[in-house]
Design an enzyme around this catalytic site. Structure first.
Site, PDB file in Angstrom:
ATOM      1  N   HIS A  33       0.874  -1.240   0.042  1.00 25.70           N
ATOM      2  CA  HIS A  33       0.127  -0.062   0.099  1.00 25.70           C
ATOM      3  C   HIS A  33       1.081   1.181  -0.103  1.00 25.70           C
ATOM      4  CE1 HIS A  33      -3.588   2.429   1.135  1.00 25.70           C
ATOM      5  NE2 HIS A  33      -2.711   3.031   1.808  1.00 25.70           N
ATOM      6  N   GLU A  34       1.774   1.403   0.902  1.00 23.74           N
ATOM      7  CA  GLU A  34       2.561   2.302   1.040  1.00 23.74           C
ATOM      8  C   GLU A  34       3.561   2.641  -0.042  1.00 23.74           C
ATOM      9  OE1 GLU A  34       2.015   4.779   3.130  1.00 23.74           O
ATOM     10  OE2 GLU A  34       0.532   3.609   4.411  1.00 23.74           O
ATOM     11  N   HIS A  37       1.941   4.656  -2.716  1.00 21.82           N
ATOM     12  CA  HIS A  37       2.272   6.191  -2.537  1.00 21.82           C
ATOM     13  C   HIS A  37       3.534   6.672  -3.142  1.00 21.82           C
ATOM     14  CE1 HIS A  37      -1.941   6.332  -0.841  1.00 21.82           C
ATOM     15  NE2 HIS A  37      -1.267   5.469   0.207  1.00 21.82           N
TER      16      HIS A  37
END
Length: 383
Positions: A33-34, A37
């Protein structure tokens, strides 16, 4: 002394049996997920100050050649990417800090990027979660395969819709509403999403084909996840070993099946949340870290492949949760960017500050409630 040793052994067993599988699953989901980003942020030319797995005090850290701090932090319940111009781990804009930076040094800051780029950076996290689930499911179907049961009915529950409709043990279901089925799992899936619908079953019985029709009844049952409420017909799969088979998929079929699985999980989650808001569903299915750790430990007993499949399902859930329009979450940021794109100016700093405080309170309340749910249900099952 023996009781003390036994107690110590139980604690160590619990640590390795439940906590480690949970941390393994969570680390994969949070890292991906990170990383979504992070990669899109770098692609858009934003300076990344910190990439952390976990929150709080640092356990380990190092800096790459671009000055980004890569860290593992003490509280392992999540993670964050902090860009230049962020006030904190929740990507709250640091308006005061950015005002003090000279104009010629703001080009690599997150708040000064075009709204489309900021939206893409924020959306990349949840999108990465869906991509992770797709990759896990596809590879699992290709390399590990799936154990399936032929669409043959083993028994019909007395007094059920199936009994009233005329189903018999030994019936082979060929199609539901004109769509062919190849396994009992497909029957269960189609029935589970048929609330309020009348289903037409084409079955094979004693060498001839007939049609039976009925509307599944809604049944509630207790599980480790809470009260599960879903449509059921009232028949069960055959237990005959001859009806069990293992299926391996090619790339094309594995991919389409993986997409179908993701769509199914999203549909069920949205259905549950909407039912929760409408009062049709009970909130006891909301799970926190404790119950997820318990489930991770149980799944890990079956091997690494099922644990990775759990990671895929959890990844979809994390992606969906982050898309909720709640300040502090990715979805809340996307709402702000949509308003900015429509009106041509960002939401005022004061309004953002109030929204983030409200969002923070909502997230904390949800965590406390889900943790309470965990303790109630796991204690109940232990008793």
């Amino acid at each position: 002394m023996s009781s003390v040793l036994q107690g110590s052994f139980d604690i160590v067993s619990g640590l390795f049996g439940y906590l480690l599988p949970f941390l393994f699953v969570l680390a994969i989901v949070v890292f991906v997920h990170e990383m979504g980003h992070f990669l899109v942020g770098r692609l858009c030319g934003v300076k990344v100050e910190t990439f952390s797995l976990g929150f709080g005090p640092r356990i380990a850290r190092f800096y790459d050649r671009r000055g980004t701090e890569w860290a593992i932090s003490a509280i392992p319940l999540g993670g964050y990417v902090k860009f230049k111009g962020d006030l904190n781990a929740a990507s709250v804009p640091d308006h005061a800090g950015m005002a003090a930076i000279p104009a010629d040094e703001r080009g690599d800051s997150f708040p000064h990027k075009p709204v489309a780029q900021r939206a893409a950076i924020v959306a990349a996290g949840p999108l990465a979660n869906f991509v992770l689930a797709f990759v896990i499911f596809t590879l699992s179907y290709m390399l590990v395969g799936r154990t399936l049961i032929a669409p043959v009915i083993g028994a019909v529950n007395e007094g059920s819709v199936a009994a009233a409709t005329g189903f018999q043990a030994g019936d082979r279901v060929l199609a539901i509403d004109g769509e062919p089925v190849g396994s009992f799992d497909e029957i269960a899936r189609k029935v589970s999403v048929s609330e309020g619908q009348r289903l037409i079953f084409r079955i094979e019985r004693a060498g001839r084909e007939i049609e039976l029709a009925g509307e599944p009844a809604i049944m509630s049952r207790k599980t480790v996840l809470g009260t599960d409420r879903r449509p059921v017909m009232g028949f069960v799969a055959s237990r005959d070993p001859a009806h069990f088979f293992r299926k391996y998929y090619g790339l094309g079929e594995a991919s389409t099946t993986a997409i179908g699985e993701i769509v199914f999980v999203i549909d069920r989650t949205v259905h549950y949340v909407s039912g929760l808001v409408a009062g049709r569903e009970r909130a006891d299915q909301l799970s926190g870290p404790t119950r997820i750790a318990y489930i991770s430990g149980k799944v890990a007993e079956s091997g690494i492949a099922p644990l990775l499949m759990l990671a895929g399902i959890l990844s979809i859930s994390i992606g969906l949760i982050n898309l909720l329009p709640v300040p502090m979450l990715d979805g809340g940021h996307l709402v702000f960017y949509a308003i900015e794109a429509i009106f041509g100016r960002p939401v005022s700093p004061r309004a953002q500050e109030i929204s983030f405080r409200v969002g923070f309170a909502l997230v904390i309340m949800l965590m406390l409630f889900s943790t309470w749910n965990d303790l109630v249900h796991l204690t109940g099952f232990a008793l």
